[in-house]
Scaffold this motif. Sequence first.
Motif, PDB file in Angstrom:
ATOM      1  N   ARG A  27       0.793  -1.385  -0.089  1.00  0.00           N
ATOM      2  CA  ARG A  27      -0.099   0.009   0.086  1.00  0.00           C
ATOM      3  C   ARG A  27       0.936   1.290   0.087  1.00  0.00           C
ATOM      4  O   ARG A  27       1.995   1.336   0.432  1.00  0.00           O
ATOM      5  CB  ARG A  27      -1.050   0.058   1.221  1.00  0.00           C
ATOM      6  CG  ARG A  27      -0.316   0.048   2.529  1.00  0.00           C
ATOM      7  CD  ARG A  27      -1.327   0.374   3.706  1.00  0.00           C
ATOM      8  NE  ARG A  27      -1.266  -1.232   4.278  1.00  0.00           N
ATOM      9  CZ  ARG A  27      -2.134  -1.788   4.800  1.00  0.00           C
ATOM     10  NH1 ARG A  27      -3.063  -1.032   5.259  1.00  0.00           N
ATOM     11  NH2 ARG A  27      -2.078  -3.014   5.561  1.00  0.00           N
ATOM     12  N   GLY A  28       0.318   2.165  -0.636  1.00  0.00           N
ATOM     13  CA  GLY A  28       1.251   3.731  -0.583  1.00  0.00           C
ATOM     14  C   GLY A  28       0.909   4.371   0.482  1.00  0.00           C
ATOM     15  O   GLY A  28      -0.234   4.300   1.133  1.00  0.00           O
ATOM     16  N   ILE A  29       1.839   5.014   1.253  1.00  0.00           N
ATOM     17  CA  ILE A  29       1.841   5.622   2.397  1.00  0.00           C
ATOM     18  C   ILE A  29       1.946   7.125   2.295  1.00  0.00           C
ATOM     19  O   ILE A  29       1.815   8.032   3.221  1.00  0.00           O
ATOM     20  CB  ILE A  29       2.747   5.030   3.424  1.00  0.00           C
ATOM     21  CG1 ILE A  29       3.979   5.003   2.944  1.00  0.00           C
ATOM     22  CG2 ILE A  29       2.078   3.628   3.736  1.00  0.00           C
ATOM     23  CD1 ILE A  29       5.049   4.832   4.194  1.00  0.00           C
ATOM     24  N   TYR A  30       2.643   7.363   1.172  1.00  0.00           N
ATOM     25  CA  TYR A  30       2.874   8.973   0.930  1.00  0.00           C
ATOM     26  C   TYR A  30       2.735   9.376  -0.462  1.00  0.00           C
ATOM     27  O   TYR A  30       3.203   8.639  -1.380  1.00  0.00           O
ATOM     28  CB  TYR A  30       4.169   9.231   1.780  1.00  0.00           C
ATOM     29  CG  TYR A  30       4.743  10.713   1.532  1.00  0.00           C
ATOM     30  CD1 TYR A  30       3.978  11.788   2.338  1.00  0.00           C
ATOM     31  CD2 TYR A  30       5.380  11.078   0.478  1.00  0.00           C
ATOM     32  CE1 TYR A  30       4.582  12.996   2.184  1.00  0.00           C
ATOM     33  CE2 TYR A  30       5.960  12.260   0.385  1.00  0.00           C
ATOM     34  CZ  TYR A  30       5.601  13.356   1.266  1.00  0.00           C
ATOM     35  OH  TYR A  30       5.654  14.588   1.257  1.00  0.00           O
ATOM     36  N   GLY A  31       2.286  10.798  -0.648  1.00  0.00           N
ATOM     37  CA  GLY A  31       2.491  11.177  -1.829  1.00  0.00           C
ATOM     38  C   GLY A  31       1.205  10.467  -2.959  1.00  0.00           C
ATOM     39  O   GLY A  31       0.199  10.017  -2.457  1.00  0.00           O
ATOM     40  N   ASP A  32       1.624  10.466  -4.105  1.00  0.00           N
ATOM     41  CA  ASP A  32       0.870   9.935  -4.932  1.00  0.00           C
ATOM     42  C   ASP A  32       0.443   8.254  -4.925  1.00  0.00           C
ATOM     43  O   ASP A  32       1.859   7.523  -5.241  1.00  0.00           O
ATOM     44  CB  ASP A  32       0.943  10.254  -6.550  1.00  0.00           C
ATOM     45  CG  ASP A  32       0.053   9.864  -7.539  1.00  0.00           C
ATOM     46  OD1 ASP A  32      -0.970   9.270  -7.057  1.00  0.00           O
ATOM     47  OD2 ASP A  32       0.148  10.086  -8.855  1.00  0.00           O
ATOM     48  N   LYS A  33      -0.605   7.853  -4.574  1.00  0.00           N
ATOM     49  CA  LYS A  33      -0.596   6.403  -4.405  1.00  0.00           C
ATOM     50  C   LYS A  33      -0.786   5.534  -5.749  1.00  0.00           C
ATOM     51  O   LYS A  33      -1.191   4.339  -5.528  1.00  0.00           O
ATOM     52  CB  LYS A  33      -1.386   6.135  -3.269  1.00  0.00           C
ATOM     53  CG  LYS A  33      -1.053   6.674  -1.928  1.00  0.00           C
ATOM     54  CD  LYS A  33      -2.118   6.683  -0.806  1.00  0.00           C
ATOM     55  CE  LYS A  33      -1.308   7.448   0.526  1.00  0.00           C
ATOM     56  NZ  LYS A  33      -1.765   9.051   0.559  1.00  0.00           N
TER      57      LYS A  33
END
Length: 176
Positions: free
Chosen positions: A4-10
């Motif tokens: 999973r993305g945790i920062y910025g554009d995910k």
Amino acid sequence: FDLRGIYGDKTLARQLNSHIRQLAKTNKGFLSALARNANQRTPPLGFFRQFVLDGEGKQSRTFNLKSRGIAPIADLVRVHALALGSNKLNTFERLEDIEEAGVMPDGRARDLILALEMIGMVRIKNQKTQVEAGEEPNNKVDPETLSEFEKRHLRDAFNIVSRQQEFLKYRYPGKG
């Protein structure tokens, strides 16, 4: 598989996760290998439903609730979730998807939810006791410190995990 993305554009993280799910659900060999891997961590139950202790030194009369209880559930649930193409990352949410899809026999996904809750509650209670005693909290529990109720229900929970690991072998057969 739990990316999973945790920062910025995910966006890139979501796209990669989606790509992995699509590839995984159509690759029987991969799912079989993942199932075999998920069955490597076994619950701490012996032949007569006695707890199998695995600690060392001062912890020799303990077993690890996370690595021998919670992790095996998360591992086997992950295999089923990937086979379904579920986009959920939380084990409880994955179990809901699995239950809805009818991957397991009736009631088995719910049993795993209850087993995970029971193991988690004993783990939290044990860590609370450790903190109150001025100890560093960990995941190791001495079964002699548990009530008969806790022992009975932990055995039941571990038995559920063992049965679902057997089902995993059946559902995702493979070589080796």
